[in-house]
Scaffold this motif. Structure first.
Motif, short mmCIF file in Angstrom:
data_model
loop_
_atom_site.label_atom_id
_atom_site.label_comp_id
_atom_site.label_asym_id
_atom_site.label_seq_id
_atom_site.Cartn_x
_atom_site.Cartn_y
_atom_site.Cartn_z
N LEU A 2 5.26 77.52 67.83
CA LEU A 2 6.47 77.01 67.20
C LEU A 2 7.71 77.45 67.97
O LEU A 2 8.63 76.65 68.19
N ASN A 3 7.75 78.71 68.40
CA ASN A 3 8.89 79.18 69.20
C ASN A 3 9.02 78.40 70.49
O ASN A 3 10.13 78.06 70.93
N ASN A 4 7.85 78.12 71.14
CA ASN A 4 7.88 77.32 72.37
C ASN A 4 8.44 75.92 72.10
O ASN A 4 9.21 75.37 72.90
N ALA A 5 8.01 75.35 70.95
CA ALA A 5 8.49 74.01 70.62
C ALA A 5 9.99 74.01 70.38
O ALA A 5 10.71 73.10 70.83
N ILE A 6 10.50 75.03 69.67
CA ILE A 6 11.94 75.11 69.40
C ILE A 6 12.70 75.32 70.70
O ILE A 6 13.77 74.73 70.92
N ARG A 7 12.15 76.18 71.60
CA ARG A 7 12.81 76.44 72.87
C ARG A 7 12.88 75.15 73.70
O ARG A 7 13.91 74.84 74.32
N GLU A 8 11.76 74.41 73.75
CA GLU A 8 11.76 73.15 74.49
C GLU A 8 12.77 72.15 73.92
O GLU A 8 13.44 71.43 74.66
N GLN A 9 12.88 72.13 72.56
CA GLN A 9 13.83 71.21 71.93
C GLN A 9 15.27 71.58 72.29
O GLN A 9 16.09 70.72 72.56
N LYS A 10 15.59 72.90 72.30
CA LYS A 10 16.94 73.33 72.66
C LYS A 10 17.25 72.98 74.11
O LYS A 10 18.35 72.51 74.43
N LEU A 11 16.25 73.21 75.01
CA LEU A 11 16.47 72.89 76.42
C LEU A 11 16.70 71.39 76.61
O LEU A 11 17.55 70.96 77.41
N SER A 12 15.95 70.60 75.85
CA SER A 12 16.11 69.15 75.94
C SER A 12 17.50 68.72 75.46
O SER A 12 18.14 67.87 76.06
N MET A 13 17.96 69.33 74.38
CA MET A 13 19.29 69.00 73.85
C MET A 13 20.38 69.42 74.83
O MET A 13 21.36 68.69 75.03
N GLN A 14 20.22 70.59 75.46
CA GLN A 14 21.21 71.04 76.43
C GLN A 14 21.25 70.11 77.64
O GLN A 14 22.31 69.79 78.17
N ALA A 15 20.05 69.67 78.06
CA ALA A 15 19.99 68.77 79.21
C ALA A 15 20.66 67.44 78.88
O ALA A 15 21.39 66.88 79.71
N ASN A 16 20.43 66.94 77.70
CA ASN A 16 21.07 65.68 77.30
C ASN A 16 22.58 65.83 77.24
O ASN A 16 23.33 64.94 77.63
N ALA A 17 23.04 66.97 76.71
CA ALA A 17 24.48 67.20 76.63
C ALA A 17 25.10 67.28 78.02
O ALA A 17 26.18 66.72 78.27
N ALA A 18 24.42 67.97 78.96
CA ALA A 18 24.95 68.07 80.31
C ALA A 18 24.98 66.70 80.98
O ALA A 18 25.93 66.36 81.70
N SER A 19 23.95 65.92 80.74
CA SER A 19 23.90 64.58 81.33
C SER A 19 25.03 63.71 80.78
O SER A 19 25.69 62.98 81.53
N ASN A 20 25.28 63.81 79.51
CA ASN A 20 26.37 63.03 78.91
C ASN A 20 27.72 63.46 79.46
O ASN A 20 28.60 62.64 79.72
N GLN A 21 27.90 64.76 79.66
CA GLN A 21 29.16 65.27 80.19
C GLN A 21 29.37 64.79 81.62
O GLN A 21 30.48 64.39 82.01
N GLU A 22 28.29 64.80 82.40
CA GLU A 22 28.38 64.34 83.79
C GLU A 22 28.71 62.85 83.86
O GLU A 22 29.55 62.41 84.65
N TYR A 23 28.09 62.10 82.96
CA TYR A 23 28.35 60.67 82.92
C TYR A 23 29.79 60.39 82.54
O TYR A 23 30.47 59.55 83.13
#
Length: 397
Positions: free
Chosen positions: A366-387
């Motif tokens: 579960l911790n791994n799943a939550i960590r992966e979800q946070k990393l995915s959200m951060q990556a999406n946010a960075a991509s949106n900022q770059e765009y």
């Protein structure tokens, strides 16, 4: 259920009887040559009216036949049966005399009452008389603010009004006597006795403070009721049969329901707003119902009934509306359920005996799943900022 209404024209008055709740006219009683100041019923099947022509007609409300008419030398402003028996009746009016009547003849078609005692002592015309619940005491109020208490012949409690359980037994010779009096300064419009027997609601002509509750043991004001104006008669008020509510009409044309003990307003009948004064308010003695009327010409009588089912639904709706909405939980219940299901499927595939669920393994995944979800959200946010930054630079160029 039937409702009696006094109606006045330029020269005569009459009483109309309506069926409730249909509102259909049942009958119109014979003409009377004076204003109708008060209408009273008795459980024995009789109804009487205090009329300005000096008469008190009595009808049988099962047949609506006129069975008797009591004559007086002056205007009559108040009349009331004894609560214990319709054989005793009290009347009072402009000549300052209280008359106690007793039935002397009773046939199938007619009744006859005769005066057995006259009580004097008021220095102004009497506007209201009423018995207490046990008919052991009689209350009378006049136009200069004097309230007198008269004691019945068989009152057992020598201290009077120290108990609400005093009783009156009809005696061969009636001998009512003066007991005490209270002064409230302003002309009295109406009196209503609390069911408990120790409090009296006094309605006076007063533009700012007309309605008060008096403690009968010492004559002090226990409670005053605000937002009622009474500049002239009529003044209308009453207490509910349970003693919880005071219903009062104002000369301004509106009616208020107040708590008897606290004086707090419970309801204002804003949908019943007359341009003239409210002349009559009354609770039904048995049903949860009330009536409101005005002396305004061509006005309507409003009748209200308590709907328990509707009130329960309203309370339930208020509960639903007042329940705060819960925010969507951030705990991944679906992922936990999926991990437990996968663990169970693995056990079945290996044909191993069912083992207890390894909670540490589930927590780690579960911790791994939550960590992966946070990393995915951060990556999406960075991509949106770059765009967003790239588009902004292109527009500036």
């Amino acid at each position: 259920m039937e409702l009696s209404v006094g109606i006045a024209s330029q020269t005569t008055s009459h009483i109309r009887v309506y069926h409730i709740p249909s509102g259909v006219l049942v009958t119109q009683l014979s003409e009377l040559y004076g204003l109708i100041y008060e209408i009273k019923f008795h459980k024995d099947g009789l109804m009487c009216a205090a009329v300005g022509d000096g008469s008190v007609p009595i009808w049988n409300f099962n047949t609506w036949n006129l069975v008797c008419k009591l004559s007086h030398p002056s205007y009559i402003y108040s009349a009331s049966f004894s609560p214990k028996t319709s054989t005793v009746l009290v009347t009072a009016g402009f000549d300052r005399v209280i008359r106690i009547w007793r039935k002397s003849r009773d046939t199938s078609e007619t009744l006859a009452y005769s005066v057995i005692q006259e009580l004097s002592g008021h220095n102004s015309h009497i506007t209201k008389v009423l018995f207490d619940a046990e008919a052991g005491f009689l209350f009378s109020g006049d136009h200069i603010g004097c309230i007198k208490v008269w004691e019945g012949p068989e009152v057992k409690d020598p201290n009077m009004l120290e108990s609400s359980t005093d009783s009156y037994q009809q005696a061969p010779e009636i001998n009512w006597s003066f007991r005490r009096e209270y002064h409230v300064e302003n002309p009295i419009c109406n009196l209503s006795l609390h069911p408990g027997g120790r409090r009296l609601l006094v309605h006076r002509i007063n533009p700012t403070d007309p309605l008060s509750m008096i403690d009968l043991r010492n004559g002090t004001f226990m409670q005053k009721y605000q937002d009622i104006q009474t500049f002239r008669v009529p003044g209308s008020s009453c207490i509910s049969p349970c003693g919880t509510w005071v219903l009062a009409g104002s000369n301004s044309g509106y009616t208020i329901l107040l708590n008897t003990d606290t004086g707090i307003k419970k309801h204002v009948y804003s949908n019943v707003a007359y341009s003239g004064p409210v002349s009559a308010v009354q609770f039904h003695p048995m049903e949860n119902a009330l009536a409101i009327a005005s002396s305004q010409p061509f006005s309507k009588v409003h009748f209200f009934m308590y709907d328990k089912a509707k009130d329960a639904k309203l309370i339930e709706d208020q509960k639903i509306l007042s329940t705060p909405r819960e925010e969507k939980s951030k705990y991944p219940f679906n992922q936990v359920a999926k991990l437990i299901a996968e663990k169970s499927m693995e056990e079945r595939a290996t044909k191993l005996p069912s083992l207890p669920v390894d909670l540490q393994d589930i927590v780690a995944k579960l911790n791994n799943a939550i960590r992966e979800q946070k990393l995915s959200m951060q990556a999406n946010a960075a991509s949106n900022q770059e765009y967003f930054t790239t588009n902004t630079e292109e527009k500036e160029n």
